[in-house]
Design a protein around this motif. Structure first.
Motif, mmCIF file in Angstrom:
data_model
loop_
_atom_site.group_PDB
_atom_site.id
_atom_site.type_symbol
_atom_site.label_atom_id
_atom_site.label_comp_id
_atom_site.label_asym_id
_atom_site.label_seq_id
_atom_site.Cartn_x
_atom_site.Cartn_y
_atom_site.Cartn_z
ATOM 1 N N SER A 220 -40.231 -24.190 32.084
ATOM 2 C CA SER A 220 -40.978 -25.263 31.401
ATOM 3 C C SER A 220 -42.474 -24.944 31.359
ATOM 4 O O SER A 220 -43.185 -25.440 30.498
ATOM 5 N N LEU A 221 -42.940 -24.105 32.284
ATOM 6 C CA LEU A 221 -44.350 -23.698 32.280
ATOM 7 C C LEU A 221 -44.531 -22.383 31.508
ATOM 8 O O LEU A 221 -45.479 -21.626 31.749
ATOM 9 N N ALA A 222 -43.585 -22.129 30.602
ATOM 10 C CA ALA A 222 -43.647 -20.957 29.713
ATOM 11 C C ALA A 222 -43.749 -19.646 30.495
ATOM 12 O O ALA A 222 -44.472 -18.736 30.107
ATOM 13 N N THR A 223 -43.050 -19.595 31.616
ATOM 14 C CA THR A 223 -43.058 -18.382 32.441
ATOM 15 C C THR A 223 -41.643 -17.827 32.493
ATOM 16 O O THR A 223 -40.703 -18.559 32.816
ATOM 17 N N ASP A 224 -41.504 -16.544 32.179
ATOM 18 C CA ASP A 224 -40.194 -15.895 32.221
ATOM 19 C C ASP A 224 -39.787 -15.722 33.693
ATOM 20 O O ASP A 224 -40.422 -14.966 34.430
ATOM 21 N N PRO A 225 -38.751 -16.449 34.147
ATOM 22 C CA PRO A 225 -38.415 -16.388 35.576
ATOM 23 C C PRO A 225 -37.957 -15.008 36.035
ATOM 24 O O PRO A 225 -38.192 -14.634 37.187
ATOM 25 N N VAL A 226 -37.321 -14.255 35.138
ATOM 26 C CA VAL A 226 -36.871 -12.909 35.531
ATOM 27 C C VAL A 226 -38.094 -12.021 35.754
ATOM 28 O O VAL A 226 -38.185 -11.292 36.740
ATOM 29 N N GLN A 227 -39.053 -12.120 34.823
ATOM 30 C CA GLN A 227 -40.272 -11.325 34.990
ATOM 31 C C GLN A 227 -41.014 -11.740 36.261
ATOM 32 O O GLN A 227 -41.447 -10.901 37.048
ATOM 33 N N TYR A 228 -41.106 -13.031 36.496
ATOM 34 C CA TYR A 228 -41.887 -13.538 37.622
ATOM 35 C C TYR A 228 -41.221 -13.255 38.972
ATOM 36 O O TYR A 228 -41.901 -12.921 39.945
ATOM 37 N N LEU A 229 -39.886 -13.387 39.012
ATOM 38 C CA LEU A 229 -39.191 -13.264 40.299
ATOM 39 C C LEU A 229 -38.622 -11.869 40.549
ATOM 40 O O LEU A 229 -38.669 -11.356 41.665
ATOM 41 N N PHE A 230 -38.040 -11.264 39.511
ATOM 42 C CA PHE A 230 -37.324 -9.996 39.703
ATOM 43 C C PHE A 230 -38.276 -8.796 39.782
ATOM 44 O O PHE A 230 -38.115 -7.921 40.632
ATOM 45 N N VAL A 231 -39.229 -8.740 38.843
ATOM 46 C CA VAL A 231 -40.051 -7.520 38.721
ATOM 47 C C VAL A 231 -40.752 -7.157 40.038
ATOM 48 O O VAL A 231 -40.607 -6.032 40.519
ATOM 49 N N PRO A 232 -41.492 -8.090 40.675
ATOM 50 C CA PRO A 232 -42.173 -7.685 41.923
ATOM 51 C C PRO A 232 -41.202 -7.309 43.034
ATOM 52 O O PRO A 232 -41.468 -6.388 43.822
ATOM 53 N N LYS B 12 -32.301 8.826 47.241
ATOM 54 C CA LYS B 12 -31.266 7.844 47.605
ATOM 55 C C LYS B 12 -31.921 6.525 47.999
ATOM 56 O O LYS B 12 -31.484 5.459 47.575
ATOM 57 N N ALA B 13 -32.973 6.605 48.806
ATOM 58 C CA ALA B 13 -33.640 5.387 49.294
ATOM 59 C C ALA B 13 -34.173 4.558 48.129
ATOM 60 O O ALA B 13 -34.025 3.332 48.110
ATOM 61 N N GLY B 14 -34.772 5.240 47.140
ATOM 62 C CA GLY B 14 -35.289 4.525 45.969
ATOM 63 C C GLY B 14 -34.172 3.809 45.226
ATOM 64 O O GLY B 14 -34.316 2.648 44.824
ATOM 65 N N VAL B 15 -33.038 4.512 45.066
ATOM 66 C CA VAL B 15 -31.892 3.905 44.361
ATOM 67 C C VAL B 15 -31.348 2.722 45.173
ATOM 68 O O VAL B 15 -31.054 1.651 44.619
ATOM 69 N N PHE B 16 -31.247 2.889 46.492
ATOM 70 C CA PHE B 16 -30.747 1.789 47.327
ATOM 71 C C PHE B 16 -31.699 0.588 47.255
ATOM 72 O O PHE B 16 -31.256 -0.559 47.200
ATOM 73 N N GLY B 17 -32.991 0.873 47.277
ATOM 74 C CA GLY B 17 -33.983 -0.208 47.194
ATOM 75 C C GLY B 17 -33.828 -0.979 45.898
ATOM 76 O O GLY B 17 -33.888 -2.216 45.878
ATOM 77 N N PHE B 18 -33.590 -0.241 44.820
ATOM 78 C CA PHE B 18 -33.375 -0.863 43.511
ATOM 79 C C PHE B 18 -32.108 -1.732 43.525
ATOM 80 O O PHE B 18 -32.122 -2.891 43.108
ATOM 81 N N LEU B 19 -31.012 -1.164 44.057
ATOM 82 C CA LEU B 19 -29.727 -1.883 44.022
ATOM 83 C C LEU B 19 -29.756 -3.151 44.881
ATOM 84 O O LEU B 19 -29.334 -4.222 44.454
ATOM 85 N N LEU B 20 -30.286 -3.023 46.102
ATOM 86 C CA LEU B 20 -30.226 -4.184 47.004
ATOM 87 C C LEU B 20 -31.120 -5.322 46.528
ATOM 88 O O LEU B 20 -30.781 -6.503 46.702
ATOM 89 N N THR B 21 -32.254 -4.990 45.904
ATOM 90 C CA THR B 21 -33.134 -6.058 45.416
ATOM 91 C C THR B 21 -32.576 -6.683 44.133
ATOM 92 O O THR B 21 -32.621 -7.899 43.967
ATOM 93 N N LEU B 22 -32.007 -5.834 43.255
ATOM 94 C CA LEU B 22 -31.422 -6.372 42.020
ATOM 95 C C LEU B 22 -30.291 -7.344 42.371
ATOM 96 O O LEU B 22 -30.213 -8.449 41.824
#
Lengths: 252, 255
Positions: free
Chosen positions: B132-144, B202-212
């Motif tokens: 409602s505040l015109a903020t993309d929740p995926v961008q705001y929550l997922f990206v960082p 491997k660590a980078g890929v695991f970091g990506f998977l667990l956060t996603l």
């Protein structure tokens, strides 16, 4: 809104609903719990996608527009949620400053001044540093109002602003809403089942029932309406629902 | 029929989960290149995932290295190969144990926390408030969060490697009486840079998977407090499984 329909599983919540709200008008939508009032409000700002029908803002179809255009339209709206929906990882001041920091080029000083101004508009002062968990229910909702008006929206949406509050806090919130209406002259849509609040803030009162707008009248005419649905609602008569065995409330 | 139905439902659930992850990943990638980029949120997540997770990860690493040295020493002594304990500990830590165990510990600690936080935001309408505040929740929550996972996991693994090797050294040299010079020499003699890099990839890929997965489970939470609990559990279970399954395929590709 034209021909708006929405169902969740087998339950039809909105069934070809039509509603037009003029600019600067204050409309209250009444209805029993579970009739889809919040669902209707969420369609107005594009929080829910309709199964059929259109939501148009000044002739522009909300779901026909691109994502970025939809966000631009949303910036003209301010929405207050049932329990405030304040970001609990932020302070009160940060909550209200959130849309200002994201969508304006204001300096930190200007943001602070606007936050204080928004808080004073909802009759709160000096609570910028408090956490949402430190606030009472009524204060949380007022902070929600303050966040909703931060960007000076043209349309204000209130979702059950007084539900679950004591009569005195309810009266305070109703006064704040009337004050906001008079000062900002926004288009205002309020969802409630509190008749007192409805008649105080509305220029039009609509009754939502079985997915459609059953009645849409000025407050005095609504109160005097002989429509059986309106009479049952105004008098708090649940005998029809009780006899039909239908649940009075259905979670939506 | 019952069995077929169950298998069918499980297959559909799996497809839905993967489809949802891919769809949210697409939105995350798009959000990454859209303004505004919230550097402060990224820094907050780096601190939460990395700095706050250091004690758990480092303790895990030092004791894993220690127990590995202990077990290997006992086994290798049977055929007089105890001189190679250092090599085995170092290779095992770099190539396999440090990235996998770090990934699993961070999943339990941060993946679950992400699911719980975002899930609570979902059930208290805070995500609706973002929209409602015109903020993309995926961008705001997922990206960082996802960026923090990709950046921080390799850093944690570098430290876990060092602590694991140190743990092995302490046990082998101080407890079991191995020659310190020979131990250190053998530790590094057979290591190549590729062993380090493959562990970090491997660590980078695991970091990506667990956060996603943590973010996705929180984002798709339904059903109030009970739903938040389910999302948190699912984030740990699915995150851990994703790490263990992808570990096999990454090992196959990287070695």
């Amino acid at each position: 809104m034209t021909g708006l329909s929405k169902r969740f599983g087998a339950k039809v919540v909105l069934d070809g609903l039509d509603l037009t709200i003029a600019k600067g008008q204050s409309i209250v939508i009444l209805g029993k719990s579970g009739t889809g009032k919040s669902v209707l409000l969420k369609h107005m700002i594009g929080l829910l996608t309709p199964d059929a029908g259109t939501v148009e803002v000044e002739g522009e179809d909300l779901w026909g527009a691109s994502r970025s255009r939809r966000d631009e339209i949303r910036r003209r709206f301010g929405m207050s949620f049932q329990e405030g929906a304040l970001f609990d990882s932020m302070s009160v001041g940060e909550n209200i400053a959130f849309p200002l920091k994201r969508h304006t080029q204001m300096t930190p000083g200007e943001v602070r001044a606007r936050v204080a101004e928004c808080l004073s508009l909802v009759k709160l002062h000096g609570i910028e540093g408090k956490r949402p968990s430190e606030l009472s229910g009524g204060m949380r909702r007022r902070v929600g109002f303050a966040r909703a008006i931060a960007l000076k929206p043209e349309v204000l949406l209130f979702d059950e602003p007084t539900t679950g509050l004591d009569p005195i806090t309810t009266d305070v919130l109703a006064r704040v809403m009337i004050d906001l209406r008079d000062r900002m002259n926004p288009t205002m849509v309020t969802i409630t089942h509190d008749l007192k609040v409805a008649f105080e803030v509305a220029e039009r009162v609509a009754l939502l029932d079985r997915g459609k707008i059953l009645v849409d009248l000025p407050p005095r005419e609504f109160e005097a309406s002989s429509d059986p649905g309106v009479r049952a609602f105004v008098q708090g008569d649940g005998s029809e629902d009780a006899e039909s065995g239908l649940p009075a409330e259905a979670a939506v | 029929m019952g069995l077929l139905e169950t298998v069918g439902r499980l297959a559909l659930d799996a497809l839905e989960f993967h489809g949802r992850c891919i769809s949210l990943l697409g939105l995350t990638v798009r959000g990454l290149f859209r303004k505004p980029f919230d550097g402060r949120a990224l820094a907050t997540q780096v601190v939460r995932v990395g700095f706050d997770g250091l004690p758990v990860v480092l303790l895990t690493a030092v004791f894993t290295g220690a127990v590995l040295a202990l077990q290997t020493y006992v086994g290798f002594k049977r055929f007089h190969a105890e001189a190679w304990v250092g090599s085995v500990v170092a290779l095992s830590m770099l190539r396999e144990l440090a990235p996998v165990l770090t990934g699993l510990m961070v999943t339990g600690r941060s993946g679950s926390a992400m699911a719980a936080e975002i899930g609570s935001m979902r059930v208290t309408e805070q995500i609706d408030a973002l929209v409602s505040l015109a903020t993309d929740p995926v961008q705001y929550l997922f990206v960082p969060r996802i960026l923090a996972g990709i950046i921080v996991l390799p850093m944690l693994v570098v430290l876990a490697n060092a602590l694991g090797i140190t743990g092995g050294y302490l046990v082998a040299v101080r407890l079991l009486g191995a020659n310190p010079v020979v131990y250190v020499q053998n530790t590094f003699q057979f290591l190549s840079l590729n062993d380090l890099w493959s562990g970090l990839i491997k660590a980078g890929v695991f970091g990506f998977l667990l956060t996603l997965i943590g973010c996705q489970q929180g984002f798709d939470t339904t059903g109030g407090a009970e739903g938040v609990g389910r999302a948190t559990t699912a984030a740990v279970v699915l995150g851990s499984l994703a790490i263990l399954v992808s570990d096999f395929f990454l090992t196959k590709v990287l070695f």
